[in-house]
Design an enzyme around this catalytic site. Structure first.
Site, PDB file in Angstrom:
ATOM      1  N   GLN A   1      13.705 -14.290   6.148  1.00 23.96           N
ATOM      2  CA  GLN A   1      12.198 -15.324   6.017  1.00 23.96           C
ATOM      3  C   GLN A   1      12.353 -16.032   5.000  1.00 23.96           C
ATOM      4  OE1 GLN A   1       8.781 -12.929   7.120  1.00 23.96           O
ATOM      5  NE2 GLN A   1       7.521 -14.929   7.029  1.00 23.96           N
TER       6      GLN A   1
ATOM      7  N   ASN B   1      37.167  30.571  -7.527  1.00 25.27           N
ATOM      8  CA  ASN B   1      37.875  29.325  -7.067  1.00 25.27           C
ATOM      9  C   ASN B   1      38.170  28.217  -8.141  1.00 25.27           C
ATOM     10  OD1 ASN B   1      35.210  29.010  -6.936  1.00 25.27           O
ATOM     11  ND2 ASN B   1      35.234  27.265  -5.531  1.00 25.27           N
TER      12      ASN B   1
ATOM     13  N   TYR C   1      30.218  35.433  -3.277  1.00 26.81           N
ATOM     14  CA  TYR C   1      30.497  34.251  -3.099  1.00 26.81           C
ATOM     15  C   TYR C   1      31.874  33.800  -2.685  1.00 26.81           C
ATOM     16  CZ  TYR C   1      31.711  29.388  -4.552  1.00 26.81           C
ATOM     17  OH  TYR C   1      32.066  28.077  -4.594  1.00 26.81           O
TER      18      TYR C   1
ATOM     19  N   ARG D   1       0.711  -1.332  -0.090  1.00 30.63           N
ATOM     20  CA  ARG D   1       0.129   0.135   0.021  1.00 30.63           C
ATOM     21  C   ARG D   1       0.838   1.365   0.061  1.00 30.63           C
ATOM     22  NH1 ARG D   1      -3.708  -0.730   4.797  1.00 30.63           N
ATOM     23  NH2 ARG D   1      -2.224  -2.717   5.153  1.00 30.63           N
TER      24      ARG D   1
ATOM     25  N   ALA E   1      38.850  48.624  -4.051  1.00 31.09           N
ATOM     26  CA  ALA E   1      37.685  48.247  -4.546  1.00 31.09           C
ATOM     27  C   ALA E   1      37.507  48.140  -6.023  1.00 31.09           C
ATOM     28  CB  ALA E   1      36.739  49.299  -4.166  1.00 31.09           C
TER      29      ALA E   1
ATOM     30  N   ASN F   1      -4.565  -6.035  19.396  1.00 30.05           N
ATOM     31  CA  ASN F   1      -3.341  -6.588  19.293  1.00 30.05           C
ATOM     32  C   ASN F   1      -2.470  -5.593  18.800  1.00 30.05           C
ATOM     33  OD1 ASN F   1      -0.942  -7.914  19.251  1.00 30.05           O
ATOM     34  ND2 ASN F   1      -1.562  -9.229  17.588  1.00 30.05           N
TER      35      ASN F   1
ATOM     36  N   GLU G   1      -7.703 -12.854  14.376  1.00 27.89           N
ATOM     37  CA  GLU G   1      -7.517 -11.875  13.386  1.00 27.89           C
ATOM     38  C   GLU G   1      -8.831 -11.212  12.811  1.00 27.89           C
ATOM     39  OE1 GLU G   1      -4.209 -10.652  12.402  1.00 27.89           O
ATOM     40  OE2 GLU G   1      -4.302 -11.549  14.262  1.00 27.89           O
TER      41      GLU G   1
HETATM   42  C1  UD1 Z   1      -0.520  -8.412  12.646  1.00 27.49           C
HETATM   43  C2  UD1 Z   1      -1.494  -9.229  13.608  1.00 27.49           C
HETATM   44  C3  UD1 Z   1      -2.591  -8.603  14.202  1.00 27.49           C
HETATM   45  C4  UD1 Z   1      -2.249  -7.109  14.890  1.00 27.49           C
HETATM   46  C5  UD1 Z   1      -1.591  -6.350  13.746  1.00 27.49           C
HETATM   47  C6  UD1 Z   1      -1.011  -5.132  14.247  1.00 27.49           C
HETATM   48  C7  UD1 Z   1      -0.584 -11.517  13.093  1.00 27.49           C
HETATM   49  C8  UD1 Z   1      -1.089 -12.740  12.559  1.00 27.49           C
HETATM   50  N1  UD1 Z   1      -1.507 -10.652  12.988  1.00 27.49           N
HETATM   51  O1  UD1 Z   1      -1.447  -8.248  11.422  1.00 27.49           O
HETATM   52  O2  UD1 Z   1      -3.187  -9.307  15.138  1.00 27.49           O
HETATM   53  O3  UD1 Z   1      -3.298  -6.494  15.195  1.00 27.49           O
HETATM   54  O4  UD1 Z   1      -0.340  -7.085  13.431  1.00 27.49           O
HETATM   55  O5  UD1 Z   1      -0.641  -4.399  13.319  1.00 27.49           O
HETATM   56  O6  UD1 Z   1       0.503 -11.471  13.518  1.00 27.49           O
HETATM   57  N2  UD1 Z   1       5.978  -9.289   8.449  1.00 27.49           N
HETATM   58  C9  UD1 Z   1       6.868  -9.972   8.433  1.00 27.49           C
HETATM   59  N3  UD1 Z   1       6.862 -11.522   7.843  1.00 27.49           N
HETATM   60  C10 UD1 Z   1       5.512 -11.707   7.321  1.00 27.49           C
HETATM   61  C11 UD1 Z   1       4.381 -10.922   7.538  1.00 27.49           C
HETATM   62  C12 UD1 Z   1       4.680  -9.873   8.324  1.00 27.49           C
HETATM   63  O7  UD1 Z   1       8.056  -9.667   8.732  1.00 27.49           O
HETATM   64  O8  UD1 Z   1       5.488 -12.731   6.750  1.00 27.49           O
HETATM   65  C13 UD1 Z   1       5.914  -8.060   9.366  1.00 27.49           C
HETATM   66  C14 UD1 Z   1       5.584  -6.982   8.463  1.00 27.49           C
HETATM   67  O9  UD1 Z   1       6.912  -6.395   7.712  1.00 27.49           O
HETATM   68  C15 UD1 Z   1       5.247  -5.865   9.659  1.00 27.49           C
HETATM   69  C16 UD1 Z   1       4.474  -6.849  10.654  1.00 27.49           C
HETATM   70  O10 UD1 Z   1       5.269  -7.878  10.331  1.00 27.49           O
HETATM   71  O11 UD1 Z   1       6.298  -5.209  10.228  1.00 27.49           O
HETATM   72  C17 UD1 Z   1       2.962  -6.925  10.553  1.00 27.49           C
HETATM   73  O12 UD1 Z   1       2.752  -7.363   9.436  1.00 27.49           O
HETATM   74  P1  UD1 Z   1       1.380  -7.025   8.802  1.00 27.49           P
HETATM   75  O13 UD1 Z   1       0.983  -7.568   7.487  1.00 27.49           O
HETATM   76  O14 UD1 Z   1       1.036  -5.824   8.929  1.00 27.49           O
HETATM   77  O15 UD1 Z   1       0.315  -7.679   9.904  1.00 27.49           O
HETATM   78  P2  UD1 Z   1      -1.094  -8.102  10.143  1.00 27.49           P
HETATM   79  O16 UD1 Z   1      -1.295  -9.443   9.403  1.00 27.49           O
HETATM   80  O17 UD1 Z   1      -2.126  -6.985   9.532  1.00 27.49           O
HETATM   81 CA    CA Z   2       0.210  -3.660   9.472  1.00 32.11          CA
END
Ligand code: UD1
Ligand code: CA
Length: 506
Positions: free
Chosen positions: A79, A402, A382, A19, A439, A186, A162
């Site tokens: 990851q 310069n 300058y 996004r 001058a 959360n 979720e």
């Molecule tokens: C997650 C939580 C949700 C919480 C929300 C808060 C889970 C399943 N859900 O939602 O309960 O309310 O965050 O913002 O955890 N990321 C990774 N690897 C991945 C996916 C995500 O590193 O495979 C990182 C993203 O870069 C980000 C963070 O985790 O910094 C959260 O990812 P995002 O997809 O925004 O979380 P949600 O699933 O929306």
């Molecule tokens: Ca998020």
């Protein structure tokens, strides 16, 4: 009691951030002069963990290079193709010592306002409660998109559902059909017991609406295993807010700036208009320094005490001493000495060093210029690649030439020397201490102490020129009138011809 130090902090930063609609990885966007992940790392480091790990995947090389730069001691964990926050945390654990024990904090790389203090409070609550998991929660007006906190009859955390799964439950009328109404969310930030986290993640599946390995599932599993799962609720909602698009980026930037400027005022700065004052996280401003409207203090800028800064001023990585005044100025990598004055309308480029009580005035551009204590470059100049001694005076409109088209050269102007207005100093050239330049000179040879250099065409006044070449013009008429009046010897309206003779270069 000293603050508890976690065994590890894991910062999740592998997500794609679609996004943001950006070619720049989401966590590398900046607010307050620091990347989003830089803020997350700074908050994490503040807790002084034994290990710090950052999980990367999307635009891996760019993000990893940035982490290596800002936190060389951090472990970079990759990851794999299994998706979800749970898998991200698992990949980090795999990079940390297998016998890691104690508290492991998990935070996000895109939540920039989270403070070290909050992480410390979370850790304290977690350890004092003897919890297996403690989740940082907030009660928000609009919980759409967030995981909802499920509480049992005793008020303990029963689990997290979720948003998408809560919608599905409502549709199907299953157990958690009312969970979408829950406003306690959360934040995604947790304290885990290391062993519980490791053992639970091994059991987490991808059996959910998004087909991901959810970190949130660890809470239910920890509880089933007999662990205590609690929430630590925070009132300062902005600390848990993430950045998902550029509108949120701006909103969080504005909020961060508000916090920085308020802190600066609490530390003693006087800020006339906080709404138009923009200050980066690393900037320091001394006591009773006044910051006027439309001022931006960027990067590693430091300002001493009792200064006047602005209005309409941008200082980047610039050092200003005590009691200085910097008005309507743009400066980068410059140093301004104690009680020096700069501006209005001055442009200080990298390598400018203005001494104590020195002056850089209006429409002056400087670059790689050491300007000594009490030296003055007051108007329309300058000044590039210059070394100017203390107390020297550079007249209006002086140009330090310069650049010869191929190379840059240095000009030296010695202490207490005086360069007359509208001169060109053609580098390399040295004007010794205690010398003058007349001058209008174009100086390309060295000038010794005690000398004046005069380097310009000598003035010639040609009699009768106007009459011969501009006869019949208003100028001619004025000349005739003046000559007539002079004959009538009225000294109040005439200029005697002799007084303008031969110029000033005698
Ligand atoms: C997650 C939580 C949700 C919480 C929300 C808060 C889970 C399943 N859900 O939602 O309960 O309310 O965050 O913002 O955890 N990321 C990774 N690897 C991945 C996916 C995500 O590193 O495979 C990182 C993203 O870069 C980000 C963070 O985790 O910094 C959260 O990812 P995002 O997809 O925004 O979380 P949600 O699933 O929306
Ligand atoms: Ca998020």
């Amino acid at each position: 009691m000293s603050a508890p130090r976690p065994a590890a902090v894991i910062v999740l930063a592998a997500g794609e951030g679609t996004r943001m609609k950006s070619d720049i990885p989401k966590v590398l966007h900046t607010i307050g002069g620091r990347s989003l992940v830089g803020h997350a790392v700074a908050a994490a480091r503040g807790t002084e963990p034994s290990h710090l790990a950052v999980v990367v995947r999307h635009q891996r090389e760019r993000v990893a290079a940035h982490i290596a730069e800002i936190a060389p001691d951090a472990t970079i964990a990759d990851q794999d193709e299994v998706k979800g926050t749970g898998r991200a945390a698992e990949c980090a654990l795999e990079m940390l010592p297998g016998d890691l024990s104690g508290t492991v904090l998990v935070t996000y790389g895109d939540v920039p306002l989270l403070a070290t203090q909050t992480l410390t409070e979370l850790t304290t609550a977690h350890e004092q409660g003897g919890n297996a998991v403690t989740v940082l929660t907030a009660v928000v007006p609009n919980p759409t998109g967030y995981g909802r906190i499920l509480r049992d009859a005793a008020g303990s955390v029963a689990g997290i559902i979720e948003h998408k799964d809560a919608l599905k439950a409502r549709e199907e009328g299953t157990e958690h059909k009312d969970a979408v109404e829950i406003r306690e969310i959360n934040s995604g930030i947790y304290a885990f017991d290391a062993a519980v986290l490791r053992e639970s993640l091994a059991k987490v599946t991808t059996d959910n609406a998004q087909g991901e390995k959810y970190l949130t599932d660890v809470l239910g599993l920890a509880r089933e295993a007999g662990g205590r799962v609690e929430a630590h609720t925070i009132d300062d909602l902005m600390q848990t807010e993430g950045v998902n698009d550029k509108v949120q980026l701006a909103a969080m930037g504005r909020e961060l700036n508000k916090r920085i400027v308020e802190q600066a005022m609490r530390d003693g700065a006087i800020v006339i208009d906080p709404a138009t004052t923009f200050v980066d996280v690393e900037v320091t401003i001394g006591r009773d320094t006044v910051v006027h409207p439309n001022t931006q203090l960027r990067g590693a800028t430091t300002i001493g005490v009792n200064c006047e800064i602005g209005p309409d001023t941008t200082l980047v990585d610039t050092e200003v001493g005590d009691g200085a005044s910097v008005v309507r100025t743009q400066a980068q990598l410059a140093k301004v000495g104690d009680e020096a004055t700069v501006g209005p309308f001055s442009f200080l480029r990298p390598g400018t060093e203005l001494g104590a009580k020195g002056k850089i005035g209006g429409f002056v551009e400087t670059k790689n210029a050491q300007i000594g204590d009490g030296a003055k470059v007051p108007h329309l100049t300058y000044c590039g690649d210059a070394v100017i001694g203390e107390g020297a005076n550079i007249g209006a409109g002086t140009i330090f030439a310069n650049y010869d088209g191929v190379n840059k050269h240095v000009t030296h102007v010695g202490a207490h020397s005086f360069v007359g207005s509208d001169s060109v100093l053609i580098a390399p050239v040295t004007i010794a201490p205690g010398a003058y330049v007349a001058a209008g000179s174009a100086v390309d040879g060295d000038v010794n102490s005690g000398q004046i250099a005069v380097a310009r065409g000598r003035q010639r006044n040609i009699d009768g020129w106007v009459e011969r070449r501009r006869s019949g013009t208003k100028t001619h008429e004025a000349a005739q009138n003046n000559a007539r009046a002079a004959t009538n010897a009225d000294p109040s309206t005439t200029v005697a011809p002799e007084s303008a003779d031969e110029g000033t270069s005698k």
